[in-house]
Every structure is written in structure tokens, then in C-alpha cells.
Design a protein around this motif. Structure first.
Motif, PDB file in Angstrom:
ATOM      1  N   TYR A   1       0.837  -1.195   0.000  1.00 61.50           N
ATOM      2  CA  TYR A   1       0.000   0.000   0.000  1.00 61.50           C
ATOM      3  C   TYR A   1       0.871   1.243   0.000  1.00 61.50           C
ATOM      4  N   ARG A   2       1.909   1.203   0.807  1.00 61.18           N
ATOM      5  CA  ARG A   2       2.822   2.350   0.842  1.00 61.18           C
ATOM      6  C   ARG A   2       3.482   2.541  -0.520  1.00 61.18           C
ATOM      7  N   GLU A   3       3.816   1.441  -1.140  1.00 64.62           N
ATOM      8  CA  GLU A   3       4.440   1.526  -2.469  1.00 64.62           C
ATOM      9  C   GLU A   3       3.500   2.175  -3.473  1.00 64.62           C
ATOM     10  N   VAL A   4       2.270   1.657  -3.488  1.00 60.80           N
ATOM     11  CA  VAL A   4       1.293   2.142  -4.471  1.00 60.80           C
ATOM     12  C   VAL A   4       1.028   3.626  -4.264  1.00 60.80           C
ATOM     13  N   LEU A   5       0.955   4.043  -3.015  1.00 59.13           N
ATOM     14  CA  LEU A   5       0.687   5.451  -2.763  1.00 59.13           C
ATOM     15  C   LEU A   5       1.968   6.273  -2.670  1.00 59.13           C
TER      16      LEU A   5
ATOM     17  N   ALA B   1       1.936  10.928   0.187  1.00 57.53           N
ATOM     18  CA  ALA B   1       1.181   9.714   0.430  1.00 57.53           C
ATOM     19  C   ALA B   1      -0.266   9.832  -0.034  1.00 57.53           C
ATOM     20  N   ASP B   2      -0.490  10.485  -1.128  1.00 49.05           N
ATOM     21  CA  ASP B   2      -1.885  10.652  -1.534  1.00 49.05           C
ATOM     22  C   ASP B   2      -2.414   9.390  -2.169  1.00 49.05           C
TER      23      ASP B   2
ATOM     24  N   ASP C   1      -1.271   5.490 -10.596  1.00 49.79           N
ATOM     25  CA  ASP C   1      -1.206   5.477  -9.147  1.00 49.79           C
ATOM     26  C   ASP C   1       0.086   6.189  -8.762  1.00 49.79           C
ATOM     27  N   PRO C   2       0.097   6.797  -7.600  1.00 53.62           N
ATOM     28  CA  PRO C   2       1.274   7.604  -7.216  1.00 53.62           C
ATOM     29  C   PRO C   2       2.563   6.809  -7.251  1.00 53.62           C
TER      30      PRO C   2
END
Ligand SMILES: Nc1ncnc2c1ncn2[C@@H]1O[C@H](COP(=O)(O)OP(=O)(O)OP(=O)(O)O)[C@@H](O)[C@H]1O
Ligand SMILES: Nc1ncnc2c1ncn2[C@@H]1O[C@H](COP(=O)(O)OP(=O)(O)OP(=O)(O)O)[C@@H](O)[C@H]1O
Ligand SMILES: [Mg+2]
Ligand SMILES: [Mg+2]
Lengths: 624, 594
Positions: free
Chosen positions: A576-580, A623-624, B520-521
Motif C-alpha cells: 500500500y505504501r508503495e502504491v501510494l 502519500a496521496d 497510481d502515485p
């Protein structure tokens, strides 16, 4: 007929059967035309042989009047014959086109993913025209055939040998016309094909002009077009050359008949074995037969073409929609819109792809998710992870390969499609609006919606303001003939459209990506209101939008990788951290509970702390 | 390609513009002068041959059969044969020759119009609807093509045939010719009325085909939305009505034909009756010969068929003329953002300076007001601001898609307006938001950015963006057809292809106008890093609605209502307590709520 087009024939025959009475009238009218047409030269013959040659004034007048009568008949009926032939042909074209369109509207998404708009359009346009061209020839051909027969009988009875000489070359006209038509056709198809390709280049270049200019791709496009223009020239010339081979020959053959008539017939007259009038009549008959014979040749070739076209139409019509109502649909119970994915497995498999091909990569594999009635869930995942796919399975745009999707406990495959679609409102990630007024676009789900309802939906979607700024307001035309709106504006109209449908499950697929940050809170407040009392799935990459959801679901590897609140996921899920792109998850987490959550923070009031706070915010922003 | 828009506009030409169109078409035909001269000769020969047949029949009757002179009869027959064969060869030649001229002309026209379209700049594309522009190259050129392939030759030879027939008939027997003129008023009145009615019907058929096709197209390309809202029935009904009005228009046009054809045919046969009746009586007075009557009876079709042919072709000719008029109009559209004479190439790299720039789109309000901005070489500048603030406009000015109304923009010290367009496009690339994909494979789509790039280069660009592996898994790998507008790819994947184009183009200045909005970011960061690595030391301008993107830039500019209201590093601006601080707070609060 070759077997592949036999289904095409069936399609044509079924249509003809439905119109048999109209066609019968056309044939009957044609036969009357034949009588008038065939008698005229005979009457000229009589006028010359029995009037002019013997100098009988009264006879001349009588025959001349009869010629006028024959002319009246053939003239009147040539119009009627044409009218009836076209009426039936145009009618079948219109009917088949209606059927085709209705069928296309029912065909499933995966069909449309693979099919090209241009191809489908030419089914409904050029192919049906080929069928029309054939049907128009049917009643005409019958009367033409009778004409040929009648003329042959008359000529043979007058003088068999002369008839043979006069008409001898004419069967060749028929053969040649047929060959001409079938030789010409492939080149005409090629011309059409090349024109379509050229038009494709033009269409893309103009529609994508921003890309072309942005990348300086003008020379590339110019080269593409030049090549297409050269190809088109080549095939057009091929077609011209074929025309030049056959057309003059088709004109020459009857002329040879006329030469023979004058030569042999002239001597017959000199020998006293033939009237001068008969000679002239022979001449006129040969001329009369030219067109009917050409058309007889054409219809053979045209029928093959029509059958091939009808075959292509049939292929579309016989593609069974996959997503259809079950035999006994279960009504959706009244409910809050619970959505359940049960071990869903799904892969896109184009129906048009060659059968032997490999199956596409599995997009969803054992996807499990339960969304409670009224709950709002944010789907988050990397590009291409399958978020949109999940969204499209809820309204049953595709059927799952394994597992099930349920709305309020009912498998979407067991309910009526219409009911499922009414229960789910989806805002697509790519906005499609129709060339119509803004009001009509918003009221798409319910064309009879009150203006007040339309305005309410627009307000909720944050669209009311800019709509009112347009000169015609809600009545403003958009699309090809009207205003061009910005991406953000278009998205908001699409959201309003979904709101007006008032579904129990609302899905927003990246529907706020083009909305600017200053509008963020407006949209957020509005959506928060819309979400009340319905299940909502949002797909987003932006924090404000993710923040709307009660729960976040991370999609990865075709399944739910993690679920929880944004803060929980930041804390627990590496992916999740990676994706955001949330490198500093803990900071953000702290921030979430910190002073920034309810105010302007200290940036303005505490200049010394600005750097530090700014830094934290910086990471939070990431972190959006 | 199916936008059949704009058929209802100007489809008629007044005499004055018709003359101008003709003159100009004549100029364009100059390269074909020789062929044109030959073809006129051939058409004349061919037309003459069509009258020769009936005349030889007359000769055979009057000189051969009547006086019993078999030699004269055989002469007539022999000549007839020769004429028929001659007509055959002449006809063959003329079809090829006219085809070559016509098709060549069309090819030149297509290439010229498209080249001009490519030169025309964004202001033009803003003004005109895409559908209208496309219809110039499709339905307008097609109506010319139709004329060239099916009608032009017949139109010309029909007109000639009428003239020559009248002359020859009058010479052979002026008395009978006068009789032939009796139905003339009827024919003229009918033809004029037919002309008017059928032109109206023809235009209405064209118009309705256009609207049927656009409804059809919208019904197909919008089918997903239609099904999503369960509106199939309504759309089917709507299409049915369009289709029905098209049928009605077709039938109106058929009805017009159905009364006109009989009138002409009646006139033809009525004239035959008159010729036989009156002429027959005249033979008894020896005013005319039997052969002459035969000649008239056989030649009447040479008179009435062409009349009918002309009336039918007239619509085609008229709309082809109108099409040509529109095409010439397009060719005359001036290029607003063009190349100055004596333009020089831009330096390979350098800073960008925006100096006192104001700008307004064609119709109105200034969108940018007095903007000053200096972007250092290798800098990464982010532009943020509300919708409609003018961010994209500023970006487009920097890439010289438009010219500023006031002030100037320089690259490496050179005013963009003094630079050659080719060097400009090579140094400066704009990636727009929509990942617009062309029909073709993934590789083809990337290659758009660089003419003649090899597969290796293309693959390297895809690799750099980090999508090569992903796409290699597809059925046909990087040669997968993306289908219409890329329907097989996810929204983010389309943008990645578009970004790979930027990697391939490798410009000195890259402008990303929300080019990563669907990513995605995580992927976005990877792409940014890749571009940075790839474009080491290059200048980048990014426009983003996600402030996380601007936070990573060297400097951020805030645009509001056409002005650059703030500029500085992210941290400075956040601390400054201005517009950006407010924006960023909203942004962060959004996150904090999650
Ligand atoms: N119509 C289709 N035919 C074949 N493959 C498809 C189709 N639509 C999507 N795919 C593939 O399925 C995968 C999942 O696509 P999907 O659109 O669900 O991704 P996503 O998570 O929404 O991505 P994004 O964030 O980019 O929108 C992608 O790899 C895509 O290439
Ligand atoms: N081609 C055009 N013709 C006329 N007006 C235009 C055109 N493009 C933009 N405008 C107007 O110019 C103003 C600035 O538009 P611009 O696209 O530069 O804004 P932006 O800051 O990029 O907004 P967004 O965030 O929505 O992309 C807007 O009022 C817009 O309506
Ligand atoms: Mg998606
Ligand atoms: Mg913009």
C-alpha cells in the motif's frame, strides 16, 4: 452458392418473404411496362411497312397514335416499376439496419472491446447497401427477363436467321457484364478499403491533433497519408483499367448486331423478303435489349456480392449476447445494496479473437470482498491491477469465469440484466457524453426527469455553477456541434448523470482525476451527501477522494491484498505504501492524528516551525 | 472517420464562386495539360461515332435499299463496322485517360489538403469542429471521387451528344427537327422542376444519411454508457426514427424520379410518334426520305437519354463543385503559427524565459496576463492552480502551439517565433493528459514521437518507463494491436504508452500537462524517476492537480486567473501562507481524514 454465404442468402430470403406482396406488385407493374416497351418498335414497323411505304395517310396516323399509346404505357410504368422496386429495396435496407442496431445495443462489452466502430458501421452502411442494390434488381430483372424473351420470340418469328445475327452477340453482353461486374467488384472493395484507411489516418490525426502537435509528429502523419493516397490512387486506377476493358466491349457487341442487321437485313429487303419497317424495328429491338441484358449480367454478380455482405451482417446478428436475462429472473430484493464478491476469477477473452489463441492473462484470481449495505469503500491499486475490472463486474458488464458477484444476496447472473443495471450506477474513468444538451446528458437514465431533479444532481456533482455560466445553461449543446468542456467539467456531468439515476450501488471509477485541488472540498462535500444511504465504491489515487470511504481495499495480484482504514493500511501494508508512494508512512499516520487534521496548522502563525511542518506535510502529500 | 457532420452547410454554389472554383481547378490541372487535350479530342471522336451509326443506317436505306444499290449498302455496312470498332478503341482510351487525370487530381488534392491541415496550427483546430475538418477529407473528397469515377465522363459526353445531335438532325432535316422541338418546352419545364426538386431531395438524403450515421456511431461508441444506464430501448427507438426519416427521404427522391422519368420517356416516344406520323405524311410528299425517318427514330434516344442523364448527374456535379469550393477554402486558411522566412534552428538546449506574456484565445478575454517566468536549464518546474487558471495555456505557449498576444518567449535566448518549426518540435515536447492512442500496435504508438525509430529504441523507451515487461505478457507482446483508442489497455497503461513516447522523443524541454493523472502515485514516481534519469539535465515543466507531484519539483508556480501569483520552492511556498499554503492544507486535510 458457396456455403459460407448460404447464411447470408437465408437472411436475404427471410427478408424477401416478409415483403413478398410488395415485390409481387413490383413484378406485375414491370410486366405491363414490358408490354408497352416491346410493342413500340413493332408499331413503328407497321407504320413504315403498312403506312409510309404504301403512302396510306390514314394508316400512318393510326399507327402513330398507337405508338403514342404504347409510349404512354411504357413511360408510366417505367416510373412505377422503379418506384416499387426501390420502395421494397429501401424498406428491407431500413428494416435490416434497425435490427442490426438493436442487436448491437444488446451485445456484451467484450464483443465491443474487440470490434471496431468502423467495421460495425460499415455492416450497417455499405453492406446493407449491397443488399439493397440486389433487392432493387429483383423485380426489375423479372420484367427485363420477360422483355428479352418476348423480343427474341418476335424477332425469330419475323426472320430466324436475321434474329440470330442480330441477337447472336447479345448473350455475350450478358456474359461480359457478369464478368465485368465480378472483376470490378474486388477493385471497388479495395477502393473502399483504401478510402477507409485514408479516412482513418485523417480522423486520428485530427482527433489526436494535440498529440501530433505535442510530439511534432506532423511529418510522420504526412508520410502515412501520402502512402494511403498513393495506394488509393493505385487501386482506383486498377478499377479504371478494368472499366476501360469491359465497358467499351459492352458497347461494341450490340453495335456488331446492328451492323449485321443492316448488312444482312438490307439485302433481305432488297430481295423483297423483309419489309423496310421490319428492318428498322430490328434495329430498335437490338437497342432495346442492351440494358436489360446488361442488368441480367449484373444481377448475377450483384447477388454474390449481396450474399457476401448479408453474410457479414448475419455474423453480427448471429452473435448471441452472452450477458442475457436468465430463464426465470430472480427479482432483486429491496435492500441497502450489499455487494459481495465470492472467489471471483476473471480474464478478458475477446470473442472475436481467433479461437486457437491463448487465453488472456487472468486479471482477477480469487477476489473476495464483502461491502456492507451503505458502506463506502475505496479501491486502491497499481495501474492495471484490475480496479476498473472489479467495478465493471458489479453491473454485470462481463460474466465472471468462476465465483460469483452478488447484490443484496442475489447473484447478478440470476437477476434481470435491466434490474441489475438500474441498481448500479457507474461513472466510467473515460467520460463519454452524447452530442445533446447538458440537461439531456444528465437526465440520461430518466429522460422524463424534472428540471429540479436535474439541477439537484448537477449541484451535488459540483457542476451547477459552470453550467449556469454557459449562455444557454442546461440547454447548452455539448459535443461535436456544441461546447467543448474541460476534462474536469465533463467528469462532473458524468457524476451528475449517475446521481440522477439514484442507484443503490454507486461506483466512481477515478471520476475526480481531472478535478482541480481547489474544488476538492466541494466535490468531497457533495459526494459525502450522495453517499448517504447507498453503497459506494470509489476508485481513486487522491487522498481527498480516498478519504471519503469508510474502508480502503488494496487490490493487488488479482485479489484483495489488504483492507482497513487508510491509516491502518499505511501502517501495515508495504505494498500500500508503495502504491501510494508513501515513503514516510509513519509520519503521515502521525499527521493524520495530529494538529493538521483540524486546521491551518502552524505554518502561517509560527514561521520558525514552518520548515518542519512543511516537511511533514510534504511527506503526507506524497502519500496521496 | 464517420463524422458526417456539416453536410447541411453550403451545398450550393452561386455562379460567381462556381467560376472561381473552375478557374482554380483548372490551375491545379495544369500538370495534366497534355493529357487533358488528348482526352477532349477523344471525347469528341467518341460522341461523333455515336451519331454515325444511325446516319449510316439512313445512308444504307436511302442510297442502298431504296434505289437497289447493293454496293452502297455494303459501303454503309462496312463503314458502320469501322466506326463501331473505332468507337471501341477511342472509348477504351478515353476511360483510362480521364481516369488518370481525375484520380491524379484527387491524389494531389488529398495530399495538399492534408499537408495544409498539418501546417495549420492550434487556433484553427480550436475554431473548427473535428468532425467538420474530417468531413473535408472524407465526404467532400468522396463526392469528387464519385464524380470522377462515375459521372464526369458521362456528364461531358452527354452534353456534347445533345449539342451534336441537334446540329446533325437539323442539317439532315430541319422540318423533322422542328417537330422534335414540339415536346421541348415540356422537357425543359420538367427538367428544371426535376432539377430543383431532386436537388432538394438529394441534399436531404445526404443530410439524413449523415445524421443516421452519427446516431449510429454514437450508439456504438457510447454503447457502454447506454447499457450501464439500461437505455438500450430508448436508443433503439431513437435510431429507428432517424432510420425512418432516411427511408422517407429516399422515397421522396424515388418519387421525384418516378414522375420525371416517364415524362422524358413519354416525350421521347411521343416524338417518335410525331416523326412517324408527320414524317410519314411528308414522305408521301417526298419532303423527306424513309431513311431520314429511320435516322430520326434511331437518333431520338441520342437526344432524350442524355437529357435524362444530365438531369440526374447534375446533383452530383453541383455537390462536387460545392465540395471543391470548401476544399479550396480550407487550402486558403492562413497558418497562424507559422515559420518566419529566415528562421533559424533553436540551440540544442538552454533556459526558457517567458517575458511579459499576455494571451487571449481568438474570441475573447485574456487568459494570461503579463506573465514573467524564467526556467533554468535542467530545472523541474511544477505549475498548479484552479481549473481554467491558464496552466495548460502557458504550457502550450511555451511549446509554441500558440503565439503570445503580447510579450515573448525565448529558448536559449532565441525568440520561439524566429525558430524553425522542425527544430522547435524536436527540442520541445508536450505530453497531453489524454493518452491518445492511434490504431496500431503498442510499438507503432510509441514510434509516433520519433520518425523512423528502430524497434530497439522503441523498446528501450518502454523499458525506461517500466512497462516493457508488462506489455510483453500480452498475447502479441509489444506488437499487440491496442484496438480502437486503446480499448484493451487500462487507463493508466494508456498514459504510460504516451509517456514512453516522451522518453523516445527525448526533448530538451518536456512539458507534462497532467500526463500522469491516471497513474497510481507509486507508478507516477517511478515514471518521474525514469524520465529524470533518461533526461538527465533536461528541463521539465509539469502541470498537476495532485500536489504530491508538485511537491517533488524544484520549484512550484501557482497560476490563478491568468497570473503567476506565486513561485518558489515547495517548502517556501507552504511556509509563505499564501495561495499555495491554502491549497496544500486542503490537500493534506483530505489525507488526514482518511
Ligand atoms: N477490454 C480488455 N481486453 C483485454 N484486456 C483488458 C481489457 N481491459 C483491461 N484489460 C487488462 O486488464 C488489466 C486490468 O485492467 P483494469 O482496467 O481493471 O486496471 P485498473 O486497475 O483499472 O488500472 P488503471 O489504474 O490504469 O485504470 C490490465 O492489464 C489491462 O491491460
Ligand atoms: N482552445 C481554447 N479556446 C478558447 N478558450 C480556451 C481554450 N482553451 C482554454 N480556454 C480558456 O482559457 C482559460 C484557461 O484554460 P487552461 O486550459 O489554460 O486552464 P488550466 O489552468 O489548464 O485548467 P485545467 O486545470 O482545467 O486544465 C479557461 O477559461 C478556458 O476556458
Ligand atoms: Mg482503471
Ligand atoms: Mg489544463
Amino acid at each position: 452458392m458457396p456455403p459460407p454465404s448460404s447464411e447470408g442468402w437465408q437472411l436475404i430470403f427471410a427478408q424477401l418473404r416478409a415483403q413478398r406482396w410488395g415485390l409481387a406488385i413490383g413484378v406485375a407493374v414491370g410486366l405491363v411496362w414490358t408490354v408497352g416497351k416491346v410493342s413500340a418498335p413493332k408499331l413503328v414497323e407497321r407504320a413504315i411497312d403498312r403506312g409510309i411505304e404504301v403512302g396510306d395517310g390514314a394508316a400512318i396516323t393510326r399507327w402513330a397514335l398507337l405508338i403514342a399509346v404504347a409510349g404512354l404505357i411504357s413511360a408510366t410504368f417505367t416510373g412505377l416499376r422503379r418506384y416499387f422496386a426501390f420502395r421494397e429495396a429501401r424498406w428491407s435496407e431500413a428494416e435490416l439496419r434497425d435490427r442490426l442496431f438493436a442487436h448491437l445495443q444488446r451485445l456484451h462489452f467484450s464483443f465491443h472491446d474487440e470490434a471496431q466502430t468502423g467495421q460495425l458501421m460499415s455492416r450497417a452502411n455499405t453492406d446493407l447497401q449491397q443488399v439493397q442494390n440486389f433487392i432493387v434488381l429483383i423485380p426489375l430483372t423479372i420484367s427485363n427477363g420477360v422483355t428479352v424473351l418476348a423480343v427474341t420470340v418476335i424477332l425469330v418469328r419475323t426472320n430466324a436467321l436475321l434474329a440470330l445475327l442480330a441477337l447472336g452477340t447479345l448473350p455475350l453482353v450478358n456474359v461480359l457484364a457478369k464478368r465485368f461486374s465480378s472483376r470490378l467488384h474486388p477493385t471497388m472493395v479495395a477502393v473502399q478499403q483504401e478510402s477507409a484507411e485514408l479516412a482513418g489516418v485523417v480522423e486520428e490525426t485530427v482527433s489526436g491533433v494535440r498529440v501530433v502537435k505535442g510530439f511534432g509528429a506532423e511529418p510522420v502523419q504526412r508520410e502515412r497519408l501520402r502512402k494511403e493516397a498513393d495506394d488509393l490512387y493505385e487501386v482506383s486506377m486498377q478499377s479504371t483499367v478494368i472499366r476501360s476493358r469491359y465497358w467499351p466491349a459492352l458497347e461494341l457487341l450490340p453495335n456488331l448486331g446492328l451492323v449485321a442487321v443492316l448488312g444482312y437485313g438490307g439485302h433481305l429487303v432488297l430481295d423483297g423478303r423483309l419489309g423496310l419497317g421490319a428492318l428498322v424495328a430490328f434495329n430498335a429491338y437490338v437497342v432495346l435489349l442492351i440494358w436489360p441484358l446488361r442488368m441480367l449480367g449484373m444481377i448475377v454478380a450483384q447477388s454474390q456480392r449481396a450474399a457476401a455482405s448479408a453474410q457479414r451482417v448475419h455474423e453480427v446478428l448471429s452473435t448471441e449476447p452472452i450477458v442475457v436475462d436468465p430463464a426465470r429472473p430472480v427479482p432483486l430484493p429491496p435492500g441497502g445494496g450489499e455487494v459481495r464478491f465470492e472467489a471471483v476469477t476473471f480474464a478478458y477473452s475477446g470473442v472475436l479473437a481467433n479461437a486457437g489463441g491463448r487465453v488472456e492473462r487472468t486479471v482477477l484470481d480469487g477476489f473476495d470482498l464483502i461491502i456492507a449495505p451503505g458502506e463506502s469503500v475505496a479501491l486502491v491499486g497499481a495501474t492495471g491491477s484490475g480496479k476498473s475490472t472489479v467495478a465493471k463486474l458489479v453491473p454485470r458488464f462481463y460474466d465472471v469465469d468462476a465465483g460469483a458477484v452478488r447484490i443484496d444476496g442475489v447473484d447478478v447472473r440470476h437477476a434481470a440484466v435491466r434490474e441489475v443495471r438500474k441498481a448500479v450506477g457507474l461513472v466510467f474513468e473515460e467520460t463519454f457524453l452524447f452530442s445533446d444538451t447538458i440537461a439531456a446528458n444528465i437526465a440520461f437514465a430518466d429522460p422524463d426527469a424534472e428540471p429540479a431533479a436535474i439541477e439537484r444532481a448537477a449541484r451535488l456533482a459540483g457542476a451547477h455553477e459552470f453550467i449556469c455560466a454557459l449562455p444557454e445553461g442546461y440547454g447548452a449543446e455539448i459535443g461535436e456541434r456544441g461546447y467543448s468542456l474541460s476534462g474536469g467539467q465533463r467528469q462532473r456531468i458524468a457524476i451528475a448523470r449517475a446521481i440522477l439515476a439514484d442507484p443503490r450501488v454507486l461506483i466512481l471509477d477515478d471520476a475526480t482525476s481531472a478535478v482541480d485541488p481547489t474544488k476538492e472540498h466541494e466535490i468531497r462535500d457533495a459526494l459525502a451527501e450522495v453517499m448517504i444511504g447507498r453503497t459506494t465504491i470509489v476508485i481513486a489515487h487522491r487522498p481527498a477522494t480516498i478519504a471519503l470511504a469508510d474502508r480502503v481495499v488494496l487490490v493487488d495480484g488479482g485479489a484483495v491484498a489488504a483492507t482497513g482504514t487508510h491509516a491502518e493500511l499505511l501502517a501495515t501494508s508495504e505494498r500500500y505504501r508503495e502504491v501510494l508512494a508513501a515513503a514516510a508512512a509513519r509520519d503521515a499516520e502521525r499527521l493524520g492524528a495530529g494538529p493538521c487534521s483540524d486546521g491551518d496548522g502552524g505554518a502561517a502563525t509560527d514561521p520558525t516551525g514552518a520548515g518542519a511542518v512543511g516537511g511533514e506535510r510534504f511527506q503526507a502529500g506524497l502519500a496521496d | 472517420m464517420f463524422s458526417m457532420a456539416s453536410v447541411s452547410e453550403e451545398d450550393q454554389l452561386d455562379a460567381e464562386s462556381a467560376k472561381r472554383v473552375l478557374r482554380r481547378a483548372g490551375r491545379m490541372l495544369r500538370p495534366y495539360r497534355r493529357q487533358l487535350r488528348w482526352s477532349i479530342l477523344l471525347i469528341l471522336l467518341y460522341t461523333a461515332s455515336q451519331l454515325a451509326g444511325p446516319y449510316l443506317v439512313k445512308y444504307g436505306i436511302d442510297r442502298g435499299i431504296k434505289p437497289g444499290d447493293r454496293g452502297a449498302l455494303d459501303l454503309a455496312v462496312g463503314l458502320y463496322l469501322v466506326v463501331a470498332l473505332l468507337a471501341f478503341f477511342v472509348n477504351r482510351l478515353q476511360v483510362v485517360l480521364v481516369g488518370r487525370i481525375g484520380e491524379g487530381f484527387l491524389r494531389d488534392l488529398r495530399v495538399r489538403v492534408f499537408d495544409h491541415l498539418q501546417r495549420l496550427s492550434m487556433p484553427f483546430y480550436d475554431r473548427e469542429k473535428a468532425g467538420v475538418i474530417i468531413s473535408r477529407m472524407t465526404s467532400d473528397v468522396d463526392s469528387l471521387q464519385e464524380l470522377v469515377q462515375l459521372g464526369l465522363l458521362q456528364f461531358v459526353s452527354s452534353a456534347l451528344l445533345i449539342v451534336i445531335s441537334v446540329v446533325v438532325l437539323a442539317v439532315v432535316s430541319w422540318q423533322l427537327m422542328l417537330i422534335c422541338l414540339i415536346p421541348l418546352p415540356l422537357v425543359v419545364v420538367a427538367s428544371v422542376k426535376f432539377q430543383r426538386d431532386s436537388n432538394r431531395a438529394y441534399l436531404s438524403v445526404r443530410d439524413r444519411i449523415g445524421s443516421m450515421l452519427s446516431t449510429l456511431q454514437e450508439g456504438i461508441s457510447g454503447v457502454r454508457v447506454i447499457q450501464a444506464f439500461a437505455r438500450e430501448d430508448v436508443e433503439v427507438g431513437r435510431f429507428g426514427r432517424r432510420n425512418r426519416t432516411l427511408y422517407d427521404a429516399h422515397m421522396r427522391s424515388v418519387k421525384i424520379q418516378a414522375w420525371y422519368l416517364p415524362v422524358i420517356e413519354m416525350a421521347g416516344l411521343g416524338t417518335t410518334a410525331l416523326v412517324v406520323g408527320v414524317g410519314g405524311w411528308m414522305t408521301t410528299r417526298e419532303i423527306v426520305t424513309v431513311g431520314t425517318i429511320a435516322f430520326f427514330v434511331l437518333s431520338l434516344s441520342n437526344l432524350f437519354e442524355p437529357v435524362q442523364m444530365l438531369s440526374q448527374l447534375f446533383n452530383q456535379v453541383q455537390s462536387a463543385g460545392a465540395a471543391l469550393h470548401k476544399l479550396f477554402g480550407l487550402l486558403d486558411t492562413p497558418v497562424e503559427v507559422g515559420e518566419r522566412p529566415g528562421a533559424v534552428d533553436l540551440p540544442p538546449s538552454g533556459p526558457v524565459r517567458v517575458e511579459g506574456v499576455s494571451f487571449a484565445y481568438a474570441d475573447g478575454e485574456p487568459v494570461l496576463r503579463d506573465v514573467d517566468l524564467a526556467i533554468a536549464e535542467g530545472e523541474r518546474l511544477a505549475l498548479v492552480g484552479p481549473t481554467g487558471a491558464g496552466k495548460s495555456t502557458l504550457a502550450k505557449l511555451i511549446a509554441r502551439l500558440y503565439d503570445p498576444t503580447e510579450g515573448r518567449i525565448t529558448f536559449g535566448g532565441l525568440d520561439l517565433r524566429d525558430a524553425t518549426l522542425s527544430s522547435l518540435r524536436e527540442r520541445i515536447t508536450v505530453v497531453p493528459q489524454e493518452g491518445f492512442l492511434f490504431n496500431g500496435t503498442i510499438r507503432d504508438n510509441v514510434r509516433v514521437a520519433k520518425r523512423g525509430a528502430t524497434d530497439v529504441e522503441v523498446d528501450a523507451a518502454l523499458e525506461a518507463i517500466g512497462v516493457r515487461e508488462r506489455f510483453s505478457l500480452l498475447r502479441d507482446g509489444l506488437d499487440t494491436e491496442v484496438r480502437e483508442r486503446g480499448s484493451r489497455l487500462s487507463a493508466g497503461e494508456k498514459q504510460l504508452v504516451s509517456l514512453a513516447r516522451a522518453a523516445l522523443a527525448d526533448p530538451a524541454l518536456l512539458v507534462l500537462d497532467e500526463a500522469t493523472s491516471s497513474l497510481d502515485p507509486g507508478t507516477e514516481v517511478l515514471v518521474e524517476q525514469a524520465l529524470e534519469r533518461l533526461m538527465h539535465g533536461r528541463t521539465v515543466v509539469v502541470i498537476a492537480h495532485r500536489l504530491s507531484t508538485s511537491a517533488r519539483a524544484d520549484r512550484v508556480g501557482v497560476v490563478d486567473e491568468g497570473r503567476l501569483v506565486e513561485i518558489g520552492t515547495h517548502d517556501d511556498l507552504v511556509a509563505a501562507g499564501g495561495r499555495y499554503t491554502a491549497l496544500f492544507d486542503t490537500w493534506v486535510r483530505g489525507l488526514a481524514r482518511a
